[in-house]
Motif scaffolding. Structure first.
Motif, PDB file in Angstrom:
ATOM      1  N   GLY A 155      27.998   3.168 -73.696  1.00  0.00           N
ATOM      2  CA  GLY A 155      28.428   3.454 -73.747  1.00  0.00           C
ATOM      3  C   GLY A 155      28.558   2.811 -75.344  1.00  0.00           C
ATOM      4  N   LEU A 156      29.160   4.251 -76.662  1.00  0.00           N
ATOM      5  CA  LEU A 156      29.737   3.095 -77.439  1.00  0.00           C
ATOM      6  C   LEU A 156      30.375   2.719 -77.389  1.00  0.00           C
ATOM      7  CD1 LEU A 156      28.567   5.932 -80.204  1.00  0.00           C
ATOM      8  CD2 LEU A 156      26.893   3.231 -79.656  1.00  0.00           C
ATOM      9  N   VAL A 327      31.029  15.301 -73.235  1.00  0.00           N
ATOM     10  CA  VAL A 327      31.675  13.665 -73.440  1.00  0.00           C
ATOM     11  C   VAL A 327      32.748  13.034 -72.143  1.00  0.00           C
ATOM     12  CG1 VAL A 327      32.097  11.852 -75.238  1.00  0.00           C
ATOM     13  CG2 VAL A 327      30.508  13.203 -76.152  1.00  0.00           C
ATOM     14  N   SER A 328      32.424  12.573 -71.618  1.00  0.00           N
ATOM     15  CA  SER A 328      33.543  12.456 -70.435  1.00  0.00           C
ATOM     16  C   SER A 328      33.725  10.792 -70.661  1.00  0.00           C
ATOM     17  CB  SER A 328      33.838  12.903 -69.423  1.00  0.00           C
ATOM     18  OG  SER A 328      32.579  12.514 -68.556  1.00  0.00           O
ATOM     19  N   ALA A 329      34.301  10.183 -69.888  1.00  0.00           N
ATOM     20  CA  ALA A 329      35.164   8.756 -69.321  1.00  0.00           C
ATOM     21  C   ALA A 329      35.270   8.307 -67.417  1.00  0.00           C
ATOM     22  CB  ALA A 329      36.122   7.918 -70.464  1.00  0.00           C
ATOM     23  N   LEU A 330      34.583   7.600 -67.937  1.00  0.00           N
ATOM     24  CA  LEU A 330      35.590   7.059 -66.217  1.00  0.00           C
ATOM     25  C   LEU A 330      35.559   5.569 -66.494  1.00  0.00           C
ATOM     26  CD1 LEU A 330      34.494   7.608 -63.030  1.00  0.00           C
ATOM     27  CD2 LEU A 330      31.796   6.729 -62.684  1.00  0.00           C
ATOM     28  N   ALA A 331      36.948   5.560 -66.052  1.00  0.00           N
ATOM     29  CA  ALA A 331      37.366   3.781 -66.379  1.00  0.00           C
ATOM     30  C   ALA A 331      37.888   3.336 -64.331  1.00  0.00           C
ATOM     31  CB  ALA A 331      38.716   4.102 -66.914  1.00  0.00           C
ATOM     32  N   ALA A 332      37.489   1.698 -64.458  1.00  0.00           N
ATOM     33  CA  ALA A 332      37.747   1.071 -63.409  1.00  0.00           C
ATOM     34  C   ALA A 332      37.657  -0.314 -63.243  1.00  0.00           C
ATOM     35  CB  ALA A 332      36.745   1.780 -61.997  1.00  0.00           C
ATOM     36  N   PHE A 350      22.185   7.321 -69.776  1.00  0.00           N
ATOM     37  CA  PHE A 350      23.072   7.359 -71.461  1.00  0.00           C
ATOM     38  C   PHE A 350      23.056   8.304 -71.785  1.00  0.00           C
ATOM     39  CE2 PHE A 350      19.184   4.906 -73.319  1.00  0.00           C
ATOM     40  CZ  PHE A 350      18.734   6.219 -73.984  1.00  0.00           C
ATOM     41  N   VAL A 351      24.510   8.333 -72.043  1.00  0.00           N
ATOM     42  CA  VAL A 351      24.980  10.113 -72.912  1.00  0.00           C
ATOM     43  C   VAL A 351      24.263   9.597 -74.397  1.00  0.00           C
ATOM     44  CG1 VAL A 351      26.619  11.392 -73.843  1.00  0.00           C
ATOM     45  CG2 VAL A 351      26.801  10.157 -71.825  1.00  0.00           C
ATOM     46  N   PRO A 352      24.060  10.554 -74.737  1.00  0.00           N
ATOM     47  CA  PRO A 352      22.982  11.067 -76.105  1.00  0.00           C
ATOM     48  C   PRO A 352      24.005  10.209 -77.013  1.00  0.00           C
ATOM     49  CG  PRO A 352      22.480  12.666 -75.198  1.00  0.00           C
ATOM     50  CD  PRO A 352      23.461  12.298 -74.240  1.00  0.00           C
TER      51      PRO A 352
END
Length: 478
Positions: A155-156, A327-332, A350-352
């Motif tokens: 992601g950006l 658009v979402s986030a996955l954090a770890a 990837f997300v466009p």
């Protein structure tokens, strides 16, 4: 909304008149249609585009619109009955056969018939969505240098940094992956944390979409009850000991469907119990941006107080914007991050990039905080309107908890109520509701329904919807 209605009406009128033209025949010009139906050129263009998408007309730039050639006779249907054997035999050797049941998800995704009040919706009504701000953000994003190129797989960097700041604690952009919506992020998390056949602990009741993800992956959901203070730590510890589950999925803030908020003392206990069990906590922080005006300070995400990498955190922009703004986030943190990243790359690449750029433009604009404040005010007004109408018209339905965030209520029905019968009666009365059964992975302790107040047009529609629900209850409850 008026423009959308006009487009549909014009498309239907043109559809009925197509038989006047032979295949290849030219339809009236756009100017003629504007004058005849007294609509805007935009409405005409959209109606013709709809018919073109249906294969009924062909549009030629500079020439006009023409009736499409007659469709050829479809080929005879094949025999797909062999698939019943193939798909059932597939799970014969599996400890927990995979099953894909989307019914619990479709309840909140399917649009109700015209005239039916939508108490089953899972997204903001178009009047609450930041449509102008999203359109402006998308327009600006498309003009950014490199906007149509390939983004970084994770992601950006700027968007990952924005999500990391929202999580808090010591999270950094390097510990965040951008994903295509919360459902996708949850799917990735469960695939990374639990092998097929494994048990996974879930809140009871919980979001049906998550139960569907688990079952589709061949996992066995094990319920852990919640109350208005969230999951019960003693029962969570018992469930870990009894099952050996590698993960627990929870929604600590305004849980779906109960609206519960995990109490401060329970937050520490949940992390401790999971750490001692050698298990992960998947935190679905899905609705943090849909607080009500009277919510007060919110607790931090569990991930912000977790230095040891117990929590895999999921959060999204979708609920606060539009179902199409995925658009979402996955954090770890720790080795699990690389596994999450690998699974996402394999599944979706990837997300466009234009959508990621648009998200950056949106959350960085002055319109974003204004939108969140407006939604907080409106959701409180709608929640109060629904709770007041239920107390007035349906006093026999208990409402043990009224949340200060989220978009729905979780009323308990009188013992013995047939949820399916009430849902059907409500639809006949003109209001769509969600039965409680799909929210439980085992036998439910009592009948419930979930009532959303976000997908309707306003408080007037809420009042009318509750009156219609009264009619349905009179039919079913007697």
């Amino acid at each position: 909304m008026q423009e959308r209605s006009s487009v549909g009406e014009l498309a239907e009128q043109l559809r009925r008149e197509l038989d006047r033209y032979s295949p290849g025949g030219k339809l009236p010009s756009s100017r003629t249609l504007v004058e005849r139906f007294r609509v805007s050129p935009v409405t005409v263009s959209r109606a013709l585009a709809q018919l073109a998408a249906e294969g009924l007309v062909v549009t030629r730039p500079g020439a006009g619109a023409f009736r499409a050639p007659a469709r050829t006779t479809p080929a005879p249907a094949g025999d797909t009955s062999w698939q019943e054997v193939a798909l059932s035999a597939e799970g014969a050797a599996e400890l927990v056969p995979r099953s894909v049941d989307a019914s619990g998800v479709l309840v909140s995704l399917a649009a109700p018939p015209p005239g039916v009040i939508e108490f089953n919706g899972g997204y903001l009504h178009p009047s609450l969505q930041p449509e102008r701000a999203m359109a402006a953000a998308l327009s600006r994003a498309g003009r950014r240098p490199g906007a149509w190129g390939r983004p970084p797989m994770e992601g950006l960097a700027e968007l990952r940094e924005w999500f990391a700041r929202g999580i808090g604690g010591s999270y950094t952009a390097a510990e965040v992956l951008i994903t295509a919506g919360g459902q996708s992020a949850l799917t990735t998390a469960l695939r990374a944390l639990a092998p097929p056949g494994a048990p996974v602990l879930v809140e009871s009741p919980t979001y049906p979409g998550m139960l569907a993800i688990a079952r589709a992956a061949g996992l066995r959901p094990v319920p852990v009850p919640v109350d208005p203070d969230g999951v019960k730590p003693a029962l969570l510890a018992d469930a870990f000991r009894a099952s050996g589950a590698p993960a627990f999925v929870c929604q600590p803030l305004f849980q779906n469907p109960t609206g519960a908020v995990l109490a401060p003392e329970r937050r520490r206990e949940v992390l401790r119990i999971a750490r001692e069990a050698g298990a992960f906590v998947v935190e679905d922080d899905f609705v943090r941006r849909l607080v009500h005006e009277d919510a007060g300070p919110l607790p931090r995400p569990l991930a912000a107080d977790d230095p040891d990498g117990v929590v895999v955190h999921v959060c999204s922009l979708t609920k606060a914007t539009s179902p199409s703004f995925r658009v979402s986030a996955l954090a770890a943190r720790g080795p699990v991050l690389e596994r999450l990243r690998a699974i996402q790359v394999v599944d979706t690449f990837f997300v466009p990039r234009p959508l990621q750029e648009a998200a950056l433009e949106l959350v960085g604009s002055p319109a974003w905080p204004r939108h969140l404040r407006a939604v907080a005010t409106e959701l409180k007004a709608r929640r109060d309107a629904m709770t007041g109408a239920l107390a007035l018209h349906l006093p026999e339905i208990a409402l043990p908890h009224v949340p200060s965030g989220g978009y729905h209520l979780w009323p308990r029905l009188p013992d013995g109520t047939d949820e399916a019968a009430l849902t059907a009666a409500a639809l006949r009365a003109g209001v769509a509701i969600t039965p409680g059964r799909p929210y439980f992975s085992a036998e439910p302790p009592a009948p419930h329904i979930r009532l959303s107040f976000a997908a309707v047009a306003g408080t007037g529609e809420i009042a009318e919807g509750v009156r219609r629900l009264r009619t349905a209850c009179d039919e079913v409850l007697g």
